[in-house]
Write an enzyme that holds these catalytic residues in place. Structure first.
Site, PDB file in Angstrom:
ATOM      1  N   GLU A 171      -5.241  -4.903  10.624  1.00 27.30           N
ATOM      2  CA  GLU A 171      -4.204  -3.902  10.851  1.00 27.30           C
ATOM      3  C   GLU A 171      -4.479  -3.157  12.153  1.00 27.30           C
ATOM      4  O   GLU A 171      -5.298  -2.215  12.177  1.00 27.30           O
ATOM      5  CB  GLU A 171      -4.189  -2.887   9.701  1.00 27.30           C
ATOM      6  CG  GLU A 171      -3.887  -3.504   8.354  1.00 27.30           C
ATOM      7  CD  GLU A 171      -3.316  -2.465   7.380  1.00 27.30           C
ATOM      8  OE1 GLU A 171      -2.208  -2.678   6.903  1.00 27.30           O
ATOM      9  OE2 GLU A 171      -3.973  -1.442   7.143  1.00 27.30           O
ATOM     10  N   GLY A 205       2.901  -1.140   4.191  1.00 24.10           N
ATOM     11  CA  GLY A 205       2.966   0.265   3.800  1.00 24.10           C
ATOM     12  C   GLY A 205       4.383   0.671   3.456  1.00 24.10           C
ATOM     13  O   GLY A 205       4.887   0.430   2.357  1.00 24.10           O
ATOM     14  N   GLY A 206       5.075   1.274   4.415  1.00 22.66           N
ATOM     15  CA  GLY A 206       6.398   1.844   4.197  1.00 22.66           C
ATOM     16  C   GLY A 206       7.373   0.909   3.493  1.00 22.66           C
ATOM     17  O   GLY A 206       8.105   1.329   2.580  1.00 22.66           O
ATOM     18  N   ASN A 245       0.865  -1.179   0.000  1.00 23.27           N
ATOM     19  CA  ASN A 245       0.000   0.000   0.000  1.00 23.27           C
ATOM     20  C   ASN A 245       0.905   1.233   0.000  1.00 23.27           C
ATOM     21  O   ASN A 245       1.516   1.557   1.016  1.00 23.27           O
ATOM     22  CB  ASN A 245      -0.879  -0.034   1.266  1.00 23.27           C
ATOM     23  CG  ASN A 245      -1.668   1.236   1.474  1.00 23.27           C
ATOM     24  OD1 ASN A 245      -1.787   2.071   0.564  1.00 23.27           O
ATOM     25  ND2 ASN A 245      -2.216   1.401   2.671  1.00 23.27           N
ATOM     26  N   TRP A 246       0.981   1.875  -1.147  1.00 22.07           N
ATOM     27  CA  TRP A 246       1.877   3.038  -1.256  1.00 22.07           C
ATOM     28  C   TRP A 246       1.299   4.289  -0.600  1.00 22.07           C
ATOM     29  O   TRP A 246       1.994   5.302  -0.490  1.00 22.07           O
ATOM     30  CB  TRP A 246       2.197   3.314  -2.741  1.00 22.07           C
ATOM     31  CG  TRP A 246       3.276   2.425  -3.291  1.00 22.07           C
ATOM     32  CD1 TRP A 246       3.798   1.299  -2.697  1.00 22.07           C
ATOM     33  CD2 TRP A 246       3.976   2.599  -4.532  1.00 22.07           C
ATOM     34  NE1 TRP A 246       4.765   0.770  -3.504  1.00 22.07           N
ATOM     35  CE2 TRP A 246       4.913   1.537  -4.631  1.00 22.07           C
ATOM     36  CE3 TRP A 246       3.900   3.528  -5.567  1.00 22.07           C
ATOM     37  CZ2 TRP A 246       5.770   1.402  -5.721  1.00 22.07           C
ATOM     38  CZ3 TRP A 246       4.752   3.388  -6.650  1.00 22.07           C
ATOM     39  CH2 TRP A 246       5.687   2.338  -6.728  1.00 22.07           C
ATOM     40  N   LYS A 247       0.030   4.265  -0.233  1.00 18.84           N
ATOM     41  CA  LYS A 247      -0.617   5.451   0.353  1.00 18.84           C
ATOM     42  C   LYS A 247      -0.405   6.653  -0.585  1.00 18.84           C
ATOM     43  O   LYS A 247      -0.350   6.463  -1.795  1.00 18.84           O
ATOM     44  CB  LYS A 247      -0.102   5.692   1.773  1.00 18.84           C
ATOM     45  CG  LYS A 247      -0.180   4.415   2.619  1.00 18.84           C
ATOM     46  CD  LYS A 247       0.070   4.637   4.076  1.00 18.84           C
ATOM     47  CE  LYS A 247      -0.033   3.291   4.798  1.00 18.84           C
ATOM     48  NZ  LYS A 247       0.072   3.415   6.242  1.00 18.84           N
ATOM     49  N   GLU A 293      -6.739   4.794   7.955  1.00 21.12           N
ATOM     50  CA  GLU A 293      -6.505   6.213   7.631  1.00 21.12           C
ATOM     51  C   GLU A 293      -7.725   6.817   6.938  1.00 21.12           C
ATOM     52  O   GLU A 293      -7.979   8.022   7.052  1.00 21.12           O
ATOM     53  CB  GLU A 293      -5.240   6.338   6.763  1.00 21.12           C
ATOM     54  CG  GLU A 293      -3.999   6.096   7.615  1.00 21.12           C
ATOM     55  CD  GLU A 293      -2.791   5.579   6.856  1.00 21.12           C
ATOM     56  OE1 GLU A 293      -2.773   5.633   5.612  1.00 21.12           O
ATOM     57  OE2 GLU A 293      -1.843   5.110   7.523  1.00 21.12           O
ATOM     58  N   GLY A 314       2.720   2.151  10.778  1.00 19.42           N
ATOM     59  CA  GLY A 314       3.717   3.211  10.630  1.00 19.42           C
ATOM     60  C   GLY A 314       4.440   3.580  11.909  1.00 19.42           C
ATOM     61  O   GLY A 314       5.082   4.624  11.971  1.00 19.42           O
ATOM     62  N   SER A 328       3.560  -2.198  10.276  1.00 14.48           N
ATOM     63  CA  SER A 328       5.003  -2.279  10.532  1.00 14.48           C
ATOM     64  C   SER A 328       5.620  -3.628  10.142  1.00 14.48           C
ATOM     65  O   SER A 328       6.528  -4.108  10.815  1.00 14.48           O
ATOM     66  CB  SER A 328       5.311  -1.938  11.998  1.00 14.48           C
ATOM     67  OG  SER A 328       4.965  -0.580  12.248  1.00 14.48           O
ATOM     68  N   HIS A 335      -9.375   1.268   5.002  1.00 16.77           N
ATOM     69  CA  HIS A 335      -8.098   1.449   5.716  1.00 16.77           C
ATOM     70  C   HIS A 335      -8.333   2.398   6.889  1.00 16.77           C
ATOM     71  O   HIS A 335      -9.138   3.336   6.785  1.00 16.77           O
ATOM     72  CB  HIS A 335      -7.041   2.016   4.763  1.00 16.77           C
ATOM     73  CG  HIS A 335      -5.671   1.985   5.351  1.00 16.77           C
ATOM     74  ND1 HIS A 335      -5.264   2.918   6.280  1.00 16.77           N
ATOM     75  CD2 HIS A 335      -4.641   1.125   5.197  1.00 16.77           C
ATOM     76  CE1 HIS A 335      -4.026   2.626   6.657  1.00 16.77           C
ATOM     77  NE2 HIS A 335      -3.618   1.547   6.007  1.00 16.77           N
TER      78      HIS A 335
END
Ligand code: PGA
Length: 249
Positions: free
Chosen positions: A163, A230-231, A9-11, A95, A169, A209, A93
């Site tokens: 999640e 993500g990251g 997930n590149w956000k 967010e 993150g 994470s 998600h």
């Protein structure tokens, strides 16, 4: 029976130049590896699909609207996502639940819209840090599953991503026992609701994470069928080892 899935997930990260990371990643993903998916920002969907044509990497969106078209400035519908060549969409998600006030009912409606366009929905659920401290994790998960996952969910049209919000993150991850507890609980709920024949086919991803350093341990859990990353999905050099760890699990 359930094919492993490594989803990135590149956000809101990356412009067209970042697609070179996808081309690089495609060199690492071999037939027989875990299924690999990248969900870039919407403006990159079409170009990402074009660049990855003929590779083993699938492309997905990060959200879609409940309607197919109309006066919804700035929104993107599920048929539009499918039209780019994307095959998945992340929905609910944390967010988006948080910053866009998305409710379980909104997410269920978006999931039905995604299915209508032939997309596979990755429905996200997870407790906050306060929920966990107050020992409400399983209650929150049960309510999110009941409210966000529509009738007729199947392994073909849906993936569930667990999640924990406090792990996203932050570099913090639950213990393996905590991950196992929630994933086993989700599996049992899905089997109760949809019958074991269907419930057992729905893939469950862990997210929050995930890195190459902790991936192999997380993937030992029987009901962890992959990860939503993500990251560590932004760079091929970080994501490839996670895909390899999953492929070996
Ligand atoms: P993270 O994000 O891997 O950077 O923690 C996961 C996610 O939000 O899907």
């Amino acid at each position: 029976m359930r094919r492993k899935l490594a989803a990135g997930n590149w956000k809101m990260n990356g412009t067209a130049g970042a697609l070179s990371e996808l081309v690089e990643l495609a060199k690492h993903v071999k037939p027989g590896d875990a299924e690999t998916l990248i969900c870039p920002p919407a403006p990159l969907l079409y170009l990402a699909c074009e660049k990855l044509r003929g590779t083993a990497i699938a492309i997905g969106a990060q959200d879609c609207h409940i309607e197919a078209s109309g006066a919804y400035t700035g929104d993107i519908s599920a048929p539009m996502v499918a039209d780019t060549g994307a095959t998945y969409v992340i929905l609910g998600h944390s967010e988006r639940r948080d910053a866009h006030d998305e409710t379980n009912a909104d997410i269920a409606a978006k999931t039905r819209a995604a299915w209508g366009a032939g997309l596979t929905a990755i429905i996200c659920i997870g407790e906050s840090g306060a929920d966990r401290e107050e020992d409400k994790t399983l209650d929150v998960i049960a309510a999110q599953l009941a409210g966000s996952v529509p009738e007729n969910a199947s392994g073909q049209n849906s993936v569930i991503a667990y999640e924990p919000i406090w792990a996203i993150g932050t570099g913090k991850t639950p213990t393996l026992d905590q991950i196992v507890e929630v994933h086993d609980f989700i599996r049992a709920r899905l089997n109760d609701r949809f019958g074991q024949e269907t419930g057992d086919t729905i893939r469950l991803l862990y997210g929050g994470s995930v890195k190459s350093e902790n991936a192999a341990e997380i993937f030992t859990a029987e009901n962890v069928d992959g990860a939503l990353v993500g990251g560590a999905s932004l760079k091929a050099a970080d994501f490839a080892p996670i895909i390899k760890a999953l492929s070996r699990a």
